[in-house]
Scaffold this motif. Sequence first.
Motif, PDB file in Angstrom:
ATOM      1  N   LEU A   1      -0.011 -13.817   0.075  1.00 52.20           N
ATOM      2  CA  LEU A   1       1.015 -14.391  -0.778  1.00 52.20           C
ATOM      3  C   LEU A   1       0.404 -14.971  -2.049  1.00 52.20           C
ATOM      4  O   LEU A   1       0.914 -14.761  -3.148  1.00 52.20           O
ATOM      5  N   VAL A   2      -0.700 -15.670  -1.920  1.00 48.78           N
ATOM      6  CA  VAL A   2      -1.377 -16.245  -3.088  1.00 48.78           C
ATOM      7  C   VAL A   2      -1.868 -15.134  -4.014  1.00 48.78           C
ATOM      8  O   VAL A   2      -1.691 -15.207  -5.233  1.00 48.78           O
ATOM      9  N   ILE A   3      -2.444 -14.104  -3.444  1.00 52.05           N
ATOM     10  CA  ILE A   3      -2.934 -12.979  -4.257  1.00 52.05           C
ATOM     11  C   ILE A   3      -1.772 -12.311  -4.975  1.00 52.05           C
ATOM     12  O   ILE A   3      -1.833 -12.041  -6.175  1.00 52.05           O
ATOM     13  N   HIS A   4      -0.680 -12.067  -4.251  1.00 53.72           N
ATOM     14  CA  HIS A   4       0.483 -11.421  -4.848  1.00 53.72           C
ATOM     15  C   HIS A   4       1.078 -12.287  -5.963  1.00 53.72           C
ATOM     16  O   HIS A   4       1.403 -11.794  -7.032  1.00 53.72           O
ATOM     17  N   SER A   5       1.199 -13.577  -5.720  1.00 50.80           N
ATOM     18  CA  SER A   5       1.771 -14.488  -6.720  1.00 50.80           C
ATOM     19  C   SER A   5       0.908 -14.578  -7.963  1.00 50.80           C
ATOM     20  O   SER A   5       1.411 -14.687  -9.067  1.00 50.80           O
ATOM     21  N   SER A   6      -0.392 -14.524  -7.780  1.00 49.31           N
ATOM     22  CA  SER A   6      -1.282 -14.640  -8.926  1.00 49.31           C
ATOM     23  C   SER A   6      -1.218 -13.403  -9.808  1.00 49.31           C
ATOM     24  O   SER A   6      -1.627 -13.446 -10.960  1.00 49.31           O
ATOM     25  N   CYS A   7      -0.685 -12.309  -9.286  1.00 49.07           N
ATOM     26  CA  CYS A   7      -0.562 -11.081 -10.068  1.00 49.07           C
ATOM     27  C   CYS A   7       0.729 -11.060 -10.888  1.00 49.07           C
ATOM     28  O   CYS A   7       0.908 -10.194 -11.724  1.00 49.07           O
ATOM     29  N   GLN A   8       1.626 -11.990 -10.639  1.00 47.76           N
ATOM     30  CA  GLN A   8       2.895 -12.026 -11.348  1.00 47.76           C
ATOM     31  C   GLN A   8       2.802 -12.960 -12.552  1.00 47.76           C
ATOM     32  O   GLN A   8       2.104 -13.961 -12.521  1.00 47.76           O
ATOM     33  N   SER A   9       3.555 -12.612 -13.571  1.00 44.78           N
ATOM     34  CA  SER A   9       3.572 -13.455 -14.762  1.00 44.78           C
ATOM     35  C   SER A   9       4.385 -14.720 -14.490  1.00 44.78           C
ATOM     36  O   SER A   9       5.183 -14.784 -13.562  1.00 44.78           O
ATOM     37  N   LYS A  10       4.186 -15.704 -15.324  1.00 42.38           N
ATOM     38  CA  LYS A  10       4.957 -16.944 -15.206  1.00 42.38           C
ATOM     39  C   LYS A  10       6.442 -16.663 -15.378  1.00 42.38           C
ATOM     40  O   LYS A  10       7.275 -17.268 -14.706  1.00 42.38           O
ATOM     41  N   GLU A  11       6.773 -15.736 -16.283  1.00 43.68           N
ATOM     42  CA  GLU A  11       8.160 -15.391 -16.527  1.00 43.68           C
ATOM     43  C   GLU A  11       8.796 -14.785 -15.277  1.00 43.68           C
ATOM     44  O   GLU A  11       9.934 -15.098 -14.939  1.00 43.68           O
ATOM     45  N   GLU A  12       8.071 -13.915 -14.597  1.00 46.23           N
ATOM     46  CA  GLU A  12       8.610 -13.279 -13.389  1.00 46.23           C
ATOM     47  C   GLU A  12       8.777 -14.301 -12.267  1.00 46.23           C
ATOM     48  O   GLU A  12       9.762 -14.270 -11.533  1.00 46.23           O
ATOM     49  N   ILE A  13       7.847 -15.201 -12.132  1.00 51.78           N
ATOM     50  CA  ILE A  13       7.963 -16.249 -11.118  1.00 51.78           C
ATOM     51  C   ILE A  13       9.173 -17.126 -11.426  1.00 51.78           C
ATOM     52  O   ILE A  13       9.950 -17.460 -10.532  1.00 51.78           O
ATOM     53  N   PHE A  14       9.383 -17.456 -12.699  1.00 53.41           N
ATOM     54  CA  PHE A  14      10.529 -18.253 -13.123  1.00 53.41           C
ATOM     55  C   PHE A  14      11.830 -17.515 -12.836  1.00 53.41           C
ATOM     56  O   PHE A  14      12.797 -18.081 -12.321  1.00 53.41           O
ATOM     57  N   ARG A  15      11.872 -16.213 -13.137  1.00 57.59           N
ATOM     58  CA  ARG A  15      13.065 -15.395 -12.875  1.00 57.59           C
ATOM     59  C   ARG A  15      13.368 -15.350 -11.382  1.00 57.59           C
ATOM     60  O   ARG A  15      14.508 -15.509 -10.960  1.00 57.59           O
ATOM     61  N   GLN A  16      12.340 -15.163 -10.591  1.00 59.78           N
ATOM     62  CA  GLN A  16      12.540 -15.124  -9.145  1.00 59.78           C
ATOM     63  C   GLN A  16      13.053 -16.463  -8.615  1.00 59.78           C
ATOM     64  O   GLN A  16      13.857 -16.502  -7.693  1.00 59.78           O
ATOM     65  N   GLN A  17      12.612 -17.545  -9.217  1.00 61.95           N
ATOM     66  CA  GLN A  17      13.116 -18.860  -8.828  1.00 61.95           C
ATOM     67  C   GLN A  17      14.615 -18.945  -9.121  1.00 61.95           C
ATOM     68  O   GLN A  17      15.389 -19.451  -8.303  1.00 61.95           O
ATOM     69  N   TYR A  18      15.048 -18.456 -10.281  1.00 63.87           N
ATOM     70  CA  TYR A  18      16.472 -18.427 -10.614  1.00 63.87           C
ATOM     71  C   TYR A  18      17.243 -17.589  -9.596  1.00 63.87           C
ATOM     72  O   TYR A  18      18.325 -17.966  -9.167  1.00 63.87           O
ATOM     73  N   VAL A  19      16.694 -16.447  -9.225  1.00 66.60           N
ATOM     74  CA  VAL A  19      17.367 -15.566  -8.269  1.00 66.60           C
ATOM     75  C   VAL A  19      17.530 -16.265  -6.919  1.00 66.60           C
ATOM     76  O   VAL A  19      18.612 -16.258  -6.323  1.00 66.60           O
ATOM     77  N   VAL A  20      16.479 -16.893  -6.434  1.00 64.97           N
ATOM     78  CA  VAL A  20      16.539 -17.571  -5.130  1.00 64.97           C
ATOM     79  C   VAL A  20      17.519 -18.749  -5.176  1.00 64.97           C
ATOM     80  O   VAL A  20      18.346 -18.914  -4.280  1.00 64.97           O
ATOM     81  N   GLU A  21      17.440 -19.544  -6.226  1.00 65.48           N
ATOM     82  CA  GLU A  21      18.368 -20.669  -6.357  1.00 65.48           C
ATOM     83  C   GLU A  21      19.804 -20.162  -6.496  1.00 65.48           C
ATOM     84  O   GLU A  21      20.736 -20.742  -5.930  1.00 65.48           O
ATOM     85  N   GLY A  22      19.976 -19.083  -7.253  1.00 66.11           N
ATOM     86  CA  GLY A  22      21.303 -18.481  -7.410  1.00 66.11           C
ATOM     87  C   GLY A  22      21.855 -17.962  -6.098  1.00 66.11           C
ATOM     88  O   GLY A  22      23.059 -18.084  -5.821  1.00 66.11           O
ATOM     89  N   MET A  23      20.990 -17.389  -5.274  1.00 68.28           N
ATOM     90  CA  MET A  23      21.408 -16.909  -3.956  1.00 68.28           C
ATOM     91  C   MET A  23      21.908 -18.077  -3.109  1.00 68.28           C
ATOM     92  O   MET A  23      22.953 -17.973  -2.448  1.00 68.28           O
ATOM     93  N   MET A  24      21.210 -19.190  -3.155  1.00 70.05           N
ATOM     94  CA  MET A  24      21.634 -20.361  -2.377  1.00 70.05           C
ATOM     95  C   MET A  24      22.965 -20.915  -2.896  1.00 70.05           C
ATOM     96  O   MET A  24      23.838 -21.297  -2.109  1.00 70.05           O
ATOM     97  N   GLN A  25      23.141 -20.927  -4.207  1.00 67.60           N
ATOM     98  CA  GLN A  25      24.406 -21.375  -4.789  1.00 67.60           C
ATOM     99  C   GLN A  25      25.538 -20.408  -4.418  1.00 67.60           C
ATOM    100  O   GLN A  25      26.662 -20.817  -4.108  1.00 67.60           O
TER     101      GLN A  25
END
Length: 143
Positions: A17-41
């Motif tokens: 998970l750490v290796i995979h996350s480190s390969c993603q850009s900050k923008e993609e991590i931020f977008r994924q956070q929006y998606v997860v939070e949006g799913m919960m909403q």
Amino acid sequence: MRIKQAFWGLIAASILLVIHSSCQSKEEIFRQQYVVEGMMQYEKHCENCHQKDGSGLKNLYPPLAKTDLWKRLNASQIACIIKNGQKEAILVNQKSYQNYMPGNSKLEALDVAEIVTYLRDKWGNDPRIFSLDSARLALKNCN
């Protein structure tokens, strides 16, 4: 023995998970956070009528998955419907849905931005983030 295997499995999964996350850009991590939070909403505010899989509820509430909705409405229009509701009939896949959709005054602009991002990502084939600034502007300009 099983506990030891589970422990090492957990360690290996964490490293991957750490290796995979480190390969993603900050923008993609931020977008994924929006998606997860949006799913919960979505699960909290929308799923009861539109269903977990976005299939809608028979003739009462329109589907969100596999619809022409994403070609006809832009993100700002969707944001306004989420926040303020839908009083008029809405046409989805050439079928009219008459039921009133209540708005949700408790949703903040960030909540709406996250829900729109999730909906577009999940069923709109649009991976772009709907930003907080875009949500604020959209909600300010709702008719």
